[in-house]
Enzyme design. Structure first.
Site, PDB file in Angstrom:
ATOM      1  N   LYS A 101      -0.007   3.559  -2.821  1.00  9.32           N
ATOM      2  CA  LYS A 101      -1.088   4.547  -2.786  1.00  9.32           C
ATOM      3  C   LYS A 101      -0.559   5.974  -2.951  1.00  9.32           C
ATOM      4  CE  LYS A 101      -4.576   1.984  -0.152  1.00  9.32           C
ATOM      5  NZ  LYS A 101      -3.932   0.661  -0.056  1.00  9.32           N
TER       6      LYS A 101
ATOM      7  N   ARG B  57       5.540  -2.982  13.078  1.00  7.86           N
ATOM      8  CA  ARG B  57       6.237  -1.974  12.275  1.00  7.86           C
ATOM      9  C   ARG B  57       6.168  -0.594  12.941  1.00  7.86           C
ATOM     10  NH1 ARG B  57       1.785  -1.917   7.300  1.00  7.86           N
ATOM     11  NH2 ARG B  57       0.118  -0.942   8.539  1.00  7.86           N
TER      12      ARG B  57
ATOM     13  N   SER C 283      -5.962   3.208   4.451  1.00  6.75           N
ATOM     14  CA  SER C 283      -5.267   2.328   3.503  1.00  6.75           C
ATOM     15  C   SER C 283      -6.246   1.367   2.831  1.00  6.75           C
ATOM     16  CB  SER C 283      -4.142   1.551   4.200  1.00  6.75           C
ATOM     17  OG  SER C 283      -3.165   1.142   3.267  1.00  6.75           O
TER      18      SER C 283
ATOM     19  N   SER D 175       0.792  -1.238   0.000  1.00  4.40           N
ATOM     20  CA  SER D 175       0.000   0.000   0.000  1.00  4.40           C
ATOM     21  C   SER D 175       0.818   1.279   0.000  1.00  4.40           C
ATOM     22  CB  SER D 175      -0.983   0.001   1.173  1.00  4.40           C
ATOM     23  OG  SER D 175      -2.088  -0.835   0.894  1.00  4.40           O
TER      24      SER D 175
END
Length: 270
Positions: free
Chosen positions: A70, A252, A115, A67
């Site tokens: 994007k 993350r 997202s 993603s």
């Protein structure tokens, strides 16, 4: 004229030399705490200094963008008019998905922050394969090792058919921040504003995440963007890889925040 993302290759983009590169193995403890591998690089643009953990992975290993694409999908969508502006709504298709925030009508800003894969798959279909391919070729996106060739227009950033390195990602967000990409300023302004996820008296943190699976089945997480303190931008790219059952969304972000904190950020003192 062909515009290309020039991979920083140990911050060549910023004019660094070997003395301006700091390989900091101590940052690895934040990855090891979660039993994952990965890389993190941060560019102090003002001083042309580059700090990196796991340099070979940062520079030489390419992974699906997931993603993080994007960013580019938004830029192309706005530039071509397929996204009218940040308030353009794409109605929910009625299909129930695990991520509840996707199960509603969304505008671009919401879709970017949540997202939403379905929103951006529809944007990609509206852009069309040929137009999307022309833009990727013009930008030189994910082209370090081979041409980023589209197979399926609404899935190519998710299925490992194109791959990008961490330093290409850093080069992209740096060029975006300074309006050095071949898009109108209105286009880049909208995307830059969408990337701002945290803003307070100490810092502005702007980024895009990515989540996917590598070809060997491992979980892969990205966070790419910048942190701004005292009106000074620092650009970063990080990817994290672990077993398929890794709680990557939490892992993350924990690694990013602890890494930034170790480097002195998040306090407004930089």
């Amino acid at each position: 004229m062909k515009y290309a993302f020039i991979a920083i290759m140990v911050c060549i983009v910023a004019g660094c030399n070997q003395n301006n590169v700091n390989v900091d193995d101590s940052l690895g403890k934040h990855f090891k705490a979660h039993n994952v591998t990965g890389t993190f690089g941060l560019l102090d643009n003002g001083k042309a200094e580059f700090t990196v953990y796991n340099l070979s992975r940062f520079r030489d290993s390419a992974y699906l963008p997931a993603s993080t694409f994007k960013i580019v999908n938004s830029l192309i969508g706005i530039e071509t008019g397929r996204i009218v502006d940040e308030n353009m709504v794409i109605p929910w298709d009625g299909q129930q998905r695990e991520i509840q925030n996707w199960n509603q009508d969304l505008n671009m800003t919401q879709a970017f922050k949540f997202s939403s894969v379905p929103y951006y798959q529809e944007v990609a279909r509206r852009i069309g394969k040929d137009t999307m391919q022309r833009w990727l070729d013009s930008l030189g996106y994910a082209s370090r090792y081979s041409r980023a060739e589209i197979k399926t227009v609404d899935n190519f950033w998710l299925d490992n058919s194109i791959k990008i390195t961490a330093d290409e990602q850093l080069g992209l967000v740096k060029k975006l921040y300074f309006d050095e990409l071949p898009f109108q300023k209105r286009t880049t302004r909208i995307v830059k504003e969408a990337m701002v996820m945290e803003k307070n008296s100490n810092y502005i943190l702007a980024y895009k995440t990515g989540l996917g699976n590598t070809e060997n089945g491992n979980a892969l997480g990205w966070i790419v963007g910048w942190i701004e303190e005292n009106k000074h931008p620092y650009f970063f790219a990080m990817n994290v890889e672990g077993p398929a059952d890794t709680e990557m969304v939490k892992v993350r972000m924990d690694i990013l925040k602890k890494t930034l904190d170790q480097l002195g950020f998040l306090k407004g003192n930089m």
